[in-house]
Structures are given as structure tokens and as C-alpha cells.
Design an enzyme around this catalytic site. Structure first.
Site, PDB file in Angstrom:
ATOM      1  N   ASN A  17      31.465  21.480  -0.122  1.00  0.00           N
ATOM      2  CA  ASN A  17      31.968  20.261   0.538  1.00  0.00           C
ATOM      3  C   ASN A  17      32.107  19.128  -0.457  1.00  0.00           C
ATOM      4  O   ASN A  17      32.907  18.008  -0.125  1.00  0.00           O
ATOM      5  CB  ASN A  17      31.193  20.044   1.613  1.00  0.00           C
ATOM      6  CG  ASN A  17      29.979  19.631   1.246  1.00  0.00           C
ATOM      7  OD1 ASN A  17      29.326  20.180  -0.035  1.00  0.00           O
ATOM      8  ND2 ASN A  17      29.214  18.826   2.051  1.00  0.00           N
TER       9      ASN A  17
ATOM     10  N   ARG B 170       0.863  -1.356   0.011  1.00  0.00           N
ATOM     11  CA  ARG B 170      -0.156   0.136  -0.132  1.00  0.00           C
ATOM     12  C   ARG B 170       0.920   1.199   0.056  1.00  0.00           C
ATOM     13  O   ARG B 170       0.382   2.414  -0.314  1.00  0.00           O
ATOM     14  CB  ARG B 170      -0.753   0.054   1.146  1.00  0.00           C
ATOM     15  CG  ARG B 170      -2.112  -1.208   1.205  1.00  0.00           C
ATOM     16  CD  ARG B 170      -2.727  -1.417   2.567  1.00  0.00           C
ATOM     17  NE  ARG B 170      -2.122  -2.225   3.402  1.00  0.00           N
ATOM     18  CZ  ARG B 170      -2.328  -2.606   4.357  1.00  0.00           C
ATOM     19  NH1 ARG B 170      -3.396  -2.265   4.958  1.00  0.00           N
ATOM     20  NH2 ARG B 170      -1.512  -3.397   4.995  1.00  0.00           N
TER      21      ARG B 170
ATOM     22  N   LYS C 206      24.569  20.801   7.495  1.00  0.00           N
ATOM     23  CA  LYS C 206      24.388  19.422   7.854  1.00  0.00           C
ATOM     24  C   LYS C 206      25.901  18.787   8.482  1.00  0.00           C
ATOM     25  O   LYS C 206      26.758  19.394   7.796  1.00  0.00           O
ATOM     26  CB  LYS C 206      24.554  18.760   6.162  1.00  0.00           C
ATOM     27  CG  LYS C 206      24.390  17.242   6.090  1.00  0.00           C
ATOM     28  CD  LYS C 206      25.156  16.854   4.905  1.00  0.00           C
ATOM     29  CE  LYS C 206      26.722  16.938   5.165  1.00  0.00           C
ATOM     30  NZ  LYS C 206      27.292  15.856   3.968  1.00  0.00           N
TER      31      LYS C 206
HETATM   32  C1  UD1 Z   1      -1.358  -6.531  11.389  1.00  0.00           C
HETATM   33  C2  UD1 Z   1      -1.986  -7.680  12.222  1.00  0.00           C
HETATM   34  C3  UD1 Z   1      -3.442  -6.634  12.694  1.00  0.00           C
HETATM   35  C4  UD1 Z   1      -2.938  -5.528  13.540  1.00  0.00           C
HETATM   36  C5  UD1 Z   1      -2.240  -4.498  12.652  1.00  0.00           C
HETATM   37  C6  UD1 Z   1      -1.594  -3.400  13.618  1.00  0.00           C
HETATM   38  C7  UD1 Z   1      -1.876  -9.684  11.407  1.00  0.00           C
HETATM   39  C8  UD1 Z   1      -2.349 -10.875  10.617  1.00  0.00           C
HETATM   40  N1  UD1 Z   1      -2.548  -8.488  11.471  1.00  0.00           N
HETATM   41  O1  UD1 Z   1      -1.993  -6.217  10.240  1.00  0.00           O
HETATM   42  O2  UD1 Z   1      -4.212  -7.460  13.469  1.00  0.00           O
HETATM   43  O3  UD1 Z   1      -4.131  -4.820  13.841  1.00  0.00           O
HETATM   44  O4  UD1 Z   1      -0.974  -5.286  12.191  1.00  0.00           O
HETATM   45  O5  UD1 Z   1      -0.653  -2.332  12.739  1.00  0.00           O
HETATM   46  O6  UD1 Z   1      -0.738  -9.912  12.090  1.00  0.00           O
HETATM   47  N2  UD1 Z   1       5.304  -8.790   7.727  1.00  0.00           N
HETATM   48  C9  UD1 Z   1       6.574  -9.814   7.724  1.00  0.00           C
HETATM   49  N3  UD1 Z   1       6.238 -10.989   7.220  1.00  0.00           N
HETATM   50  C10 UD1 Z   1       5.147 -11.148   6.520  1.00  0.00           C
HETATM   51  C11 UD1 Z   1       3.919 -10.374   6.491  1.00  0.00           C
HETATM   52  C12 UD1 Z   1       4.327  -9.177   7.215  1.00  0.00           C
HETATM   53  O7  UD1 Z   1       7.603  -9.506   8.351  1.00  0.00           O
HETATM   54  O8  UD1 Z   1       4.876 -12.395   5.649  1.00  0.00           O
HETATM   55  C13 UD1 Z   1       5.751  -7.664   8.641  1.00  0.00           C
HETATM   56  C14 UD1 Z   1       5.315  -6.452   7.870  1.00  0.00           C
HETATM   57  O9  UD1 Z   1       6.559  -5.824   7.469  1.00  0.00           O
HETATM   58  C15 UD1 Z   1       4.869  -5.574   8.887  1.00  0.00           C
HETATM   59  C16 UD1 Z   1       4.186  -6.097   9.882  1.00  0.00           C
HETATM   60  O10 UD1 Z   1       4.639  -7.674   9.793  1.00  0.00           O
HETATM   61  O11 UD1 Z   1       6.105  -4.689   9.514  1.00  0.00           O
HETATM   62  C17 UD1 Z   1       2.748  -6.224   9.764  1.00  0.00           C
HETATM   63  O12 UD1 Z   1       2.180  -6.597   8.678  1.00  0.00           O
HETATM   64  P1  UD1 Z   1       1.020  -5.830   7.823  1.00  0.00           P
HETATM   65  O13 UD1 Z   1       0.848  -6.512   6.522  1.00  0.00           O
HETATM   66  O14 UD1 Z   1       1.504  -4.151   7.803  1.00  0.00           O
HETATM   67  O15 UD1 Z   1      -0.109  -6.303   8.635  1.00  0.00           O
HETATM   68  P2  UD1 Z   1      -1.466  -5.288   8.917  1.00  0.00           P
HETATM   69  O16 UD1 Z   1      -2.382  -5.638   7.926  1.00  0.00           O
HETATM   70  O17 UD1 Z   1      -1.191  -4.042   9.313  1.00  0.00           O
HETATM   71 CA    CA Z   2       0.687  -2.697   9.260  1.00  0.00          CA
END
Ligand code: UD1
Ligand code: CA
Length: 425
Positions: free
Chosen positions: A355, A15, A320
Site C-alpha cells: 500500500n 520524569r 490497518k
Molecule cells: C499534581 C498536583 C498534586 C496531585 C497530582 C495528581 C499541583 C501543584 N499538584 O501534581 O496535588 O496529587 O497532580 O495527579 O497541582 N501543568 C501545566 N502547566 C504547568 C505545570 C503543570 O499545564 O506549569 C500540567 C501538566 O502538564 C500535567 C498537570 O498540569 O498535565 C499536572 O502537573 P504535574 O507536574 O504532573 O503535577 P503533579 O506533580 O503530578
Molecule cells: Ca502528574
């Protein structure tokens, strides 16, 4: 009890619509989202694991360059947040302590809140605690579903929720505290039979309940702290929240912010008492500003800047990676980069430290010792040193070191041709 942190940072961040930058490396005032999360835990956990996947090399490099104690663990392919955590299971096989799980895209949570959260977990003898908050608009967050008696039941993602569940305003912050020994076996048992076909970390709640473990939610009052960043709109909103919080802190500590609506100051900037920050000033990265300084209007401090006491950094001045010693003035329209300015230095309007050599791509240092005075519209071509008390005449192009108390002038002599204009006709 030993605490280790697991930070989820492998997701694509679809997104954000970015070709070049993984979500967790997007910045708020010169600091990456992941940097905020790592800084929040580094003082009270013994080890941090960052799960990387999308743009793994860049995220790994960022962690290696900036957080030497943190380790990265590769998740490839990325099959969901539960799958992400399962990647650290081999590293934590014999670990008998607490695991704090956080998302790399939630930078506004504070260290204070995280410590309180862990204390809540301990004092409730909890096996698994999830952080929640109430959002007036809970869209896109996982909803906290409770039993009739108010105890936790499960978390349901927006895409899997019924319309009744979507009406729930208590949301999952994506921050969890686990007694690792009791919860670790969940990670081999999560299922992906949901709308997104992913292994959801959120399913450990219902898993814990089914095992009769002590599962609790910690409800955070300040819902702003768990604001997650999934889009550029979210990034802008989070930047505003963060900035407002920072400005409040500076004002409480005795700094005048003339116009909080147009002033931006990063969290890692220290500012001394009675300093005045004038409108439209932008200060990013790590900086230290002394007491009784005047900064702006329209000044830009780009990080690694140290400004001592009684210094003026005036309008349209960019600084900077430089030190400006006390009682020095950089009044107008100047660029000071990779420089060291002594005490009582005066920089005339339009002075530039050259610089950067774009051919060699090398950046060099400019050193101005105490009491140096630079005439307006001068270029100081680095590397160059101007010794104590030396002066540069207006329009100087300084390519050699200038000895103490000398005057350097590089302009051609002024010629005056009497009646020249009249003779043209
Ligand atoms: C997630 C939660 C949701 C919560 C929200 C809070 C889950 C299924 N959902 O949703 O309940 O309200 O966060 O912000 O957990 N990531 C990985 N590997 C993956 C997928 C994601 O490392 O395979 C990491 C992403 O980089 C991110 C985090 O996990 O930092 C959350 O993933 P994201 O896809 O943003 O989840 P949300 O839809 O926001
Ligand atoms: Ca998220």
C-alpha cells in the site's frame, strides 16, 4: 448550568525522559493520554480549553486535528498548575457557570465518575470541590489535609510536606469543580513561596477556606481511576489497568478472551457477541469487529479496522485502516493495509497489500470485491482493484486491475529437468 472544561497539558513531563514526545501525547494502546481526557468530557461540557506549553505546537496540532470543538491556550513559561489555569481567565471573564479542571496526564478517570463528581458538587451547593482518593502508597501525590472535625483544610505537595503530612493516604486527584464566579479571583492571588517555586493550583483550597466559601472533597472509591502518569513505569501500569478494564467489559458482553494475560484491546474497539480473541493479540486505536469472528492468535489490528461478521483474521496477520466484509478469511501471515475486502474472500497465506510507495510517500488502496480468491504468497500492488470472483494464482504480483471471474498468474512456467541432479556428479 453551563460547564466548561480546562485541561492542563503544558507541563514538561520531565520524569517521562522523552526528547521527542510531550507527556500528554504518549499513548495507551494507540490513543494519547490527552485523547482519553478529552473523550471523557466532550459529551457533557460545552467547551474545552487545553492549556499547552511544552511542545505546544505538537499538542495544538493534535487537538486541532482530532477535537475540533476544543480550544488551546498557550502557557509560556510554565510556572505551575495554578498559573496554567490563570491563562484561561481572559476567555472566561464573563462566564457564569462551572469549570471542571482536569490534568492531561490522568487518563483512567471515567466519564461516569466525572458526571457523578459534578452532581456531588451541585447537590452540596459547593463553591469548590476537589476529587480525592485513598492510596496505600501516596508518594508523589498532593496530600489532602483535614481539620480535626474532618473538614478540608488544604492540600500539601509531597515536596512541601512534613513527615506527618506524608503519612496521610488521602491524595489529590488533580480534578476540581469550581463555581467560576466565586473562585476566579483566586488566580490573581496565588503565591509561589513553596519548594518548587510554582503557582500551585492546589492552593485554591486554602484560599477558598479563607474566603469562607463552601469547599468540599469528593472521595473516589476506585483509586485506579485517578492514577496519574509521570513516568514510563506509570505508563505501563496505566496500560495494564486500562486493558484489564476493557477485557472485563468485552467478556461481560459475550466475547471470549482465551488468555486475558496476553491480549490487549483498546477502549475504542467494539466487538460483537461470540467472537473469540485468541492469545497474544494486540488491538489498538478505533476498530469495529463483528459477531462470530475468530481473531488471532498473534493478530495485530492497528486501528480504523472494520471486521464484519463471521470473519477469520488468523495468526500473524496485521490489519490497518481496512474493511473486511463478512465470511472472509485472512488466515495466516498476511498484511492488509488501506484495503477493502468483499464478502467470502479468501486470502492465502503470506499475502501482502503493498500500500505504500516509499519514494512518493503515497499510500494507495487495494479493493477486493466479493468472492475474490488470492493464492498464497501474493503481492497486491496498490492502487489496484480485483473485480468480483477473480482469482490470483499463488505467488502472484498484481500490478493491474483484474476483471471479474478472471484468473491472474504472474509466475514463470515450471520447468522440470529430468535427472538433472544425477548429471551434476
Ligand atoms: C499534581 C498536583 C498534586 C496531585 C497530582 C495528581 C499541583 C501543584 N499538584 O501534581 O496535588 O496529587 O497532580 O495527579 O497541582 N501543568 C501545566 N502547566 C504547568 C505545570 C503543570 O499545564 O506549569 C500540567 C501538566 O502538564 C500535567 C498537570 O498540569 O498535565 C499536572 O502537573 P504535574 O507536574 O504532573 O503535577 P503533579 O506533580 O503530578
Ligand atoms: Ca502528574
Amino acid at each position: 448550568m453551563d460547564i466548561k472544561a480546562v485541561i492542563l497539558a503544558a507541563g514538561k513531563g520531565t520524569r517521562m525522559k522523552s526528547e521527542t514526545t510531550p507527556k500528554v501525547l504518549h499513548e495507551i494502546m494507540g490513543k494519547t493520554l490527552l485523547g482519553y481526557v478529552l473523550d471523557n468530557v466532550k459529551n457533557f461540557v460545552s467547551e474545552e480549553f487545553v492549556i499547552v506549553g511544552h511542545h505546544a505546537q505538537e499538542v495544538e496540532k493534535f487537538v486541532k486535528d482530532n477535537y475540533t470543538s476544543a480550544k488551546t491556550v498557550l502557557q509560556s513559561p510554565q510556572l505551575g498548575t495554578g498559573h496554567a489555569v490563570s491563562m484561561v481567565c481572559p476567555q472566561l471573564e464573563n462566564f457564569d457557570g462551572l469549570v471542571l479542571i482536569l490534568c492531561g496526564d490522568t487518563p483512567l478517570v471515567t466519564e461516569k465518575t466525572l458526571k457523578e463528581f459534578v452532581e456531588f458538587h451541585k447537590s452540596n451547593n459547593s463553591d469548590l470541590t476537589v476529587m480525592s482518593t485513598i492510596f496505600e502508597n501516596p508518594t508523589n501525590y498532593g496530600r489532602i489535609i483535614r481539620e480535626d472535625d474532618g473538614t478540608l483544610k488544604c492540600i500539601v505537595e509531597e515536596k512541601d510536606a512534613t513527615s506527618e503530612q506524608k503519612a496521610v493516604k488521602e491524595v489529590n486527584a488533580g480534578i476540581y469543580c469550581l463555581n467560576w464566579n466565586k473562585i476566579k479571583s483566586a488566580f490573581g492571588q496565588l503565591k509561589s513561596n513553596n519548594a518548587q517555586g510554582e503557582y500551585y493550583l492546589t492552593d485554591i483550597i486554602s484560599w477558598g477556606k479563607a474566603q469562607n466559601l463552601n469547599v468540599n472533597a469528593y472521595i473516589l472509591e476506585d483509586s485506579d481511576e485517578i492514577y496519574g502518569i509521570n513516568s514510563r513505569q506509570n505508563l505501563a501500569t496505566a496500560t495494564k489497568i486500562m486493558n484489564k478494564r476493557n477485557l472485563e467489559k468485552y467478556m461481560t458482553e459475550g466475547v471470549t478472551i482465551v488468555d486475558p494475560d496476553s491480549t490487549w484491546i483498546s477502549v475504542d474497539t467494539e466487538i460483537g457477541q461470540d467472537t473469540i480473541i485468541y492469545p497474544s493479540t494486540y488491538i489498538e486505536g478505533k476498530n469495529k469487529i463483528g459477531k462470530n469472528c475468530k481473531i488471532g492468535p498473534c493478530a495485530h489490528l492497528r486501528g480504523e479496522v472494520e471486521v464484519c461478521d463471521n470473519v477469520k483474521v488468523g495468526n500473524f496477520v496485521e490489519v490497518k485502516k481496512s474493511k473486511i466484509s463478512s465470511n472472509t478469511n485472512v488466515g495466516h501471515l498476511s498484511y492488509i493495509g488501506d484495503a477493502e475486502l468483499g464478502e467470502r474472500v479468501n486470502i492465502g497465506a503470506g499475502t501482502i497489500t503493498a500500500n505504500y510507495n516509499p519514494l512518493t510517500k503515497i499510500k494507495s488502496k487495494t479493493v477486493l470485491k466479493d468472492d475474490v480468491k488470492i493464492g498464497s504468497n501474493s503481492v497486491l500492488v496498490a492502487p489496484v482493484t480485483l473485480e468480483e470472483g477473480s482469482n490470483v494464482g499463488a505467488g502472484g504480483i498484481i500490478t493491474k486491475d483484474i476483471p471479474s471471474w478472471a484468473l491472474a498468474i504472474t509466475r514463470s512456467p515450471l520447468k522440470i529437468l529430468e535427472d538433472w541432479v544425477k548429471r551434476q556428479g
